[in-house]
Design an enzyme around this catalytic site. Structure first.
Site, PDB file in Angstrom:
ATOM      1  N   LYS A 151       0.798  -1.240   0.000  1.00 28.92           N
ATOM      2  CA  LYS A 151       0.000   0.000   0.000  1.00 28.92           C
ATOM      3  C   LYS A 151       0.827   1.285   0.000  1.00 28.92           C
ATOM      4  CE  LYS A 151      -3.400  -0.896  -0.652  1.00 28.92           C
ATOM      5  NZ  LYS A 151      -3.728  -1.458  -2.001  1.00 28.92           N
ATOM      6  N   HIS A 206       6.901  -7.447  -2.222  1.00 28.65           N
ATOM      7  CA  HIS A 206       6.660  -6.785  -0.928  1.00 28.65           C
ATOM      8  C   HIS A 206       7.594  -7.359   0.144  1.00 28.65           C
ATOM      9  CE1 HIS A 206       3.324  -4.483  -2.293  1.00 28.65           C
ATOM     10  NE2 HIS A 206       2.443  -5.454  -2.353  1.00 28.65           N
ATOM     11  N   SER A 218      -4.590   2.814   4.457  1.00 23.43           N
ATOM     12  CA  SER A 218      -4.761   2.209   3.136  1.00 23.43           C
ATOM     13  C   SER A 218      -4.793   0.684   3.234  1.00 23.43           C
ATOM     14  CB  SER A 218      -3.619   2.668   2.224  1.00 23.43           C
ATOM     15  OG  SER A 218      -3.779   2.160   0.930  1.00 23.43           O
TER      16      SER A 218
HETATM   17  P1  A3P Z   1      -5.134   4.792  -0.779  1.00 24.61           P
HETATM   18  O1  A3P Z   1      -5.744   3.528  -0.266  1.00 24.61           O
HETATM   19  O2  A3P Z   1      -4.672   5.686   0.330  1.00 24.61           O
HETATM   20  O3  A3P Z   1      -6.020   5.511  -1.727  1.00 24.61           O
HETATM   21  P2  A3P Z   1      -0.277  -0.180  -3.692  1.00 24.61           P
HETATM   22  O4  A3P Z   1      -0.280  -0.036  -5.160  1.00 24.61           O
HETATM   23  O5  A3P Z   1       1.081  -0.281  -3.097  1.00 24.61           O
HETATM   24  O6  A3P Z   1      -1.218  -1.243  -3.243  1.00 24.61           O
HETATM   25  O7  A3P Z   1      -0.802   1.206  -3.081  1.00 24.61           O
HETATM   26  C1  A3P Z   1      -2.144   1.582  -3.215  1.00 24.61           C
HETATM   27  C2  A3P Z   1      -2.303   3.004  -2.724  1.00 24.61           C
HETATM   28  O8  A3P Z   1      -1.705   3.875  -3.700  1.00 24.61           O
HETATM   29  C3  A3P Z   1      -3.777   3.417  -2.623  1.00 24.61           C
HETATM   30  O9  A3P Z   1      -3.812   4.402  -1.591  1.00 24.61           O
HETATM   31  C4  A3P Z   1      -3.994   4.017  -3.997  1.00 24.61           C
HETATM   32  O10 A3P Z   1      -5.118   4.848  -4.093  1.00 24.61           O
HETATM   33  C5  A3P Z   1      -2.688   4.790  -4.161  1.00 24.61           C
HETATM   34  N1  A3P Z   1      -2.413   5.142  -5.556  1.00 24.61           N
HETATM   35  C6  A3P Z   1      -2.355   4.335  -6.622  1.00 24.61           C
HETATM   36  N2  A3P Z   1      -2.135   5.029  -7.746  1.00 24.61           N
HETATM   37  C7  A3P Z   1      -2.052   6.337  -7.361  1.00 24.61           C
HETATM   38  C8  A3P Z   1      -1.852   7.556  -8.085  1.00 24.61           C
HETATM   39  N3  A3P Z   1      -1.713   7.575  -9.398  1.00 24.61           N
HETATM   40  N4  A3P Z   1      -1.829   8.704  -7.363  1.00 24.61           N
HETATM   41  C9  A3P Z   1      -1.974   8.699  -6.017  1.00 24.61           C
HETATM   42  N5  A3P Z   1      -2.179   7.569  -5.293  1.00 24.61           N
HETATM   43  C10 A3P Z   1      -2.221   6.402  -5.968  1.00 24.61           C
END
Ligand code: A3P
Length: 293
Positions: A45, A107, A137
């Site tokens: 996340k 991860h 998140s």
């Molecule tokens: P949130 O749950 O706070 O919205 P991962 O890809 O490591 O699983 O992380 C997911 C998190 O990154 C989520 O956070 C998601 O919304 C955010 N995320 C993914 N793409 C993004 C982007 N282009 N800009 C900002 N946040 C992004």
């Protein structure tokens, strides 16, 4: 999805894991990296998908547009340690990736990463996110992802996070040990989610300089625009909408993408306790996170 069974945490070499990420341990440990492989490493996340998308567009955005339109990002950038009966293993997908360079996601805490990545001196991009937004998140993700351990209520989840009893272990150890690795392994680029939100273009410039890429101004504009939150959220190849283990009725994968959403979740008392505990765990003054921008 009936076949999705929530994983149960157990201690694996000192790190909390579920079997989905340990069943293929021997094969994963024996993964043969190539010198041009690029590993994207994160605590869950922290912006893995965002970074994967940036790298994928930088490398293949112009040359391989059909792939952009038809192959979801989680297949373009395989998740090395996952094993899933109907999908096969991330390691097999990585072995058979048709791209060069291969972009591979993990991860794993640094001590679990297959040795060959370091032996081959592969470039590694690590992304870290402040603990408060990271845990929020993760909480919403665990609610909607049907192979993650049952999250329970927010208060108990937060306590569990502070104890490091999350899939892939302690956030505190993860970000700190990868940070330490940077001191001895120079092919590691350590980025922060907050910096990416603040100025995506600037962070893409830094990434390009690490990777030795020189995109034209027009190309850089295209990548920067393509990876904005709203664009990724509506892009079926980036928003995980085709992923069968996620229940979007509970929460979307592309949820908020903000810095500071923790303020909508932490009570004053939780925040005080968290801050006190944080100080005892995060002693290295050179590793600083921003919880607001
Ligand atoms: P949130 O749950 O706070 O919205 P991962 O890809 O490591 O699983 O992380 C997911 C998190 O990154 C989520 O956070 C998601 O919304 C955010 N995320 C993914 N793409 C993004 C982007 N282009 N800009 C900002 N946040 C992004």
């Amino acid at each position: 999805m009936d076949s999705c069974i929530r994983g149960v945490l157990f201690d694996f070499h000192g790190v909390s894991m579920t079997h989905y990420f340990t069943d293929n341990w021997e094969n994963v440990q024996n993964f043969q990296a190539r010198p041009d492989d690029i590993l994207i490493a994160t605590y869950p996340k922290a912006g893995t998908t965002w970074t994967s998308y940036i790298l994928d567009l930088l490398y293949f955005g112009q040359t391989w547009q059909e792939r952009q339109a038809t192959v979801p990002i989680f297949d373009r950038v395989p998740f090395l340690e996952i094993t899933w009966p109907s999908m096969g293993s991330g390691k097999d997908v990585a072995d058979n990736l048709p791209t060069s360079p291969r972009l591979i996601k993990t991860h794993f805490p640094v001590q679990f990463v297959p040795k060959s990545f370091f032996e081959q001196n592969c470039r590694i991009v690590y992304v870290a996110r402040n603990a408060k937004d990271n845990v929020v998140s993760f909480f919403h993700f665990d609610r909607m992802n049907r192979i993650e351990p049952e999250p329970g209520d927010w208060n108990s989840y937060l306590k569990r996070f502070m104890q490091g009893k999350m899939v892939f272990g302690s956030w505190y150890d993860h970000v700190s040990n990868w940070w330490k690795k940077k001191q001895t392994y120079s092919n590691l680029h350590y980025m922060f989610f907050e910096d990416m939100v603040e100025d995506t273009g600037r962070e893409i410039d830094k990434l390009c300089s690490f990777l030795g890429l020189t995109p034209s101004a027009e190309e850089k504009e295209r990548v920067t625009g393509g990876v904005q939150f709203d664009n990724m959220k509506k892009d079926g190849m980036a928003n995980y909408s085709t992923n069968i283990v996620m229940d979007f009725k509970v929460s979307p994968f592309m949820r908020k993408g903000k810095v500071g959403d923790w303020k909508n979740h932490f009570t004053v008392a939780q925040n005080e306790e968290f801050d006190e505990d944080y100080k005892t765990k995060m002693k290295d003054p050179t590793l600083q996170f921003r919880t607001e921008i």
